[in-house]
Structures are given as C-alpha cells and as structure tokens.
Design an enzyme around this catalytic site. Structure first.
Site, PDB file in Angstrom:
ATOM      1  CG  HIS A 114      -1.898   1.117   1.264  1.00  0.00           C
ATOM      2  ND1 HIS A 114      -3.207   0.986   0.863  1.00  0.00           N
ATOM      3  CD2 HIS A 114      -1.752   2.415   1.640  1.00  0.00           C
ATOM      4  CE1 HIS A 114      -3.824   2.150   1.000  1.00  0.00           C
ATOM      5  NE2 HIS A 114      -2.962   3.027   1.472  1.00  0.00           N
ATOM      6  CD  GLU A 115       1.669   3.741   3.609  1.00  0.00           C
ATOM      7  OE1 GLU A 115       2.004   4.812   3.034  1.00  0.00           O
ATOM      8  OE2 GLU A 115       0.575   3.598   4.172  1.00  0.00           O
ATOM      9  CG  HIS A 118       0.183   5.967  -0.922  1.00  0.00           C
ATOM     10  ND1 HIS A 118      -0.939   6.404  -1.585  1.00  0.00           N
ATOM     11  CD2 HIS A 118      -0.254   5.399   0.233  1.00  0.00           C
ATOM     12  CE1 HIS A 118      -2.019   6.113  -0.869  1.00  0.00           C
ATOM     13  NE2 HIS A 118      -1.629   5.497   0.232  1.00  0.00           N
ATOM     14  CG  ASP A 190      -4.942   6.525   1.085  1.00  0.00           C
ATOM     15  OD1 ASP A 190      -4.356   7.366   1.789  1.00  0.00           O
ATOM     16  OD2 ASP A 190      -4.610   5.333   1.016  1.00  0.00           O
TER      17      ASP A 190
END
Length: 297
Positions: A114-115, A118, A190
């Site tokens: 997930h990170e 980004h 988000d």
C-alpha cells in the site's frame, strides 16, 4: 467568529480581526532557532532542512517537536540531540506515537505494498515533490505513511499538481488491487482526501468541464451568520458536479494503475525493502527506483 454570539460582534465590540496563518519557511527557521536555545545539538543538524521538512507546522508544533526530540535523546542517554531524534519527533508530532502491536505477516505485506504504491506513483509524477520517507510502522490511526519533501512553500496549487496528488492518493488502493486481487479498508482516508481535492477542483477552482464557476457553499459571518452563498443549487447542476468529480477520480485511478503496471518490478523491490527495514528514507528509496525527474506545473 461563527461561534461567537452575534451581540459580541456588533460594531464597537470586536471590530478588528487578526488572521494568524501558518509560518512560512523563514518564520519556521526563526522559530526553530528560538526553541533550540538552551538545548545541545550535534553538528549534523541542518536547520534549513528541518525548516523545509516541517511545512504546515504551527509555532506550537515546532516547539513540541524540539521538546520531543530532547526527550528522545535523554531516554537514550545521548549528550546531544541529533538528526534522527528530530526526524522521529517531527513524525510523532504530525502522525502520533508509534503503536506497539502485533501484526500478521499478511497485514505487514499489505501495508508494505500500500505505502509502496503511494511512493512509486508519486515518484513517477514529475511535478510532485520527492518522497521523503516511507514507513509501515503504525502510528495513531494509520498503519503506515508516505511523506513528501516540499521543495518550497506553496500558497497556490496548479491543476496538474492537484491531479497528481489525487493519483498518488489512489496509489495505495491500486497497488493492493494489482498485487492481492482484493481491496482493504486501509484506503478509506486516501479516498476521502482524493474526493475532497476533486470536489474542490470542480466546485471552487473551476478546474473541470463545467468551466470557471464556483458553486461551493461558503459560510458567512456577522449579521448574516446563518446564510450561505451557493445555497439552492439545482438538481441538474448538482448532478453535473457529481459527474465531473467522478470523472477526475476515475482518470486519476487509471493513471495510478498505469504507473504501477509500468513499474511493477520496482514496486515489488520497494515493498520487499519495507518488509525488511520497515522505514525507507529518500536515498534508500531512490536507490531502488532511480532519481526523481522533476518538472514544475
């Protein structure tokens, strides 16, 4: 002022409003220098970099950061506060303390991708700021975070940068869908951020097919405290606003997916490094994905 009784804001009472904005780069540097007095620091502490790192911090946040850094250094019996103490203190002030909790391997892997999503999306959008830090250490209400390094204070944003910010916000969800063929609840904040930016583009900034129009209600103060501009928006116009917001979000999600498909190998490498180290700084991240190519718009 909207919380004050109307009797208090009649002429002759509180006639003058003083607006206190967040400190800019020069002001942050001066505040940091003020609160550094009386505290020992190592020679590697860069005040200029620290002032740039803390964009959006209030004066109270900066004072709190330096006090937290002093406490962290004292706990480790250091004779002086170093850059690592200041970085941890700045993160703690912004996002909250680390959460000490057990995480399953699947949760850690989910957070890592997930990170990484980004970070990789943000890295390959040229007019966004460089990635400053990526972490899967849980803090406050977050399971991880990706922060950018603002190269300058901005008081205005361009359409291209706003679109880029939405795409980056969508990067975490897009990475989850690509890798796990499933979605988690971790992208809720988000999506909230992305939708908020898209709505502002359509209703406030005139950055959509609706053209240069502002249809966002705005609270009014003083004797008209209960009235709003923009009330009574027609159903037809509201429907057009919804269509434009959805169009922006879908376009940005598609951009995030495209960037991740083109850079899947790098996404995997960043996620693997996060699982091993938990936190990556700019140099460690760019060693994997390459130097940031920047344009401004």
């Amino acid at each position: 002022p909207d919380l004050l009784d109307s009797a208090l804001i009649r002429p002759g009472r509180f006639d003058r409003r003083v607006l206190l904005s967040m400190p800019d780069l020069v002001e942050r540097k001066a505040i940091i220098e003020l609160h550094m007095k009386g505290k020992p620091f190592t020679t590697d502490v860069d005040i200029e970099r620290l002032a740039r790192r803390t964009g959006g911090f209030s004066g109270a946040d900066l004072a709190n950061m330096l006090n937290e850094a002093a406490i962290l250094a004292a706990r480790e019996a250091k004779k002086a506060i170093d850059g690592r103490d200041l970085e941890e203190a700045a993160t703690k002030v912004k996002l909250g303390p680390q959460r000490k909790r057990m995480q399953s391997e699947r949760d850690r892997k989910l957070a890592a991708y997930h990170e990484s999503g980004h970070a990789v999306v943000g890295h390959f959008i040229p007019n966004l700021d460089p990635v400053h830090k990526i972490s899967i250490v849980a803090r406050g209400m977050t399971g991880g975070h990706t922060s950018m390094f603002p190269e300058e204070d901005r008081f205005n944003e361009t359409k291209s940068r706003l679109v880029g910010q939405i795409s980056m916000a969508m990067g975490g969800r897009a990475a989850e869908e690509m890798v796990f063929k499933d979605l988690s609840t971790g992208a809720s904040s988000d999506l909230e951020i992305a939708t908020s930016i898209a709505k502002a583009m359509v209703t406030e900034y005139g950055m959509s097919a609706l053209g240069p129009i502002n249809v966002k209600p705005r609270a009014m103060f003083g004797m008209w405290a209960r009235m709003e501009e923009g009330e009574g928006l027609s159903e037809a116009m509201q429907s057009k606003v919804d269509v434009e917001v959805k169009k922006i979000l879908d376009s940005c999600y598609a951009q995030a997916q495209l960037i991740l498909r083109k850079n899947k190998t790098k996404l995997d490498k960043v996620a693997k490094a996060l699982l091993e180290k938990e936190t990556l700084d700019t140099d460690e991240f760019e060693k994997i994905v390459g130097k940031k190519k920047r344009t401004y718009g």
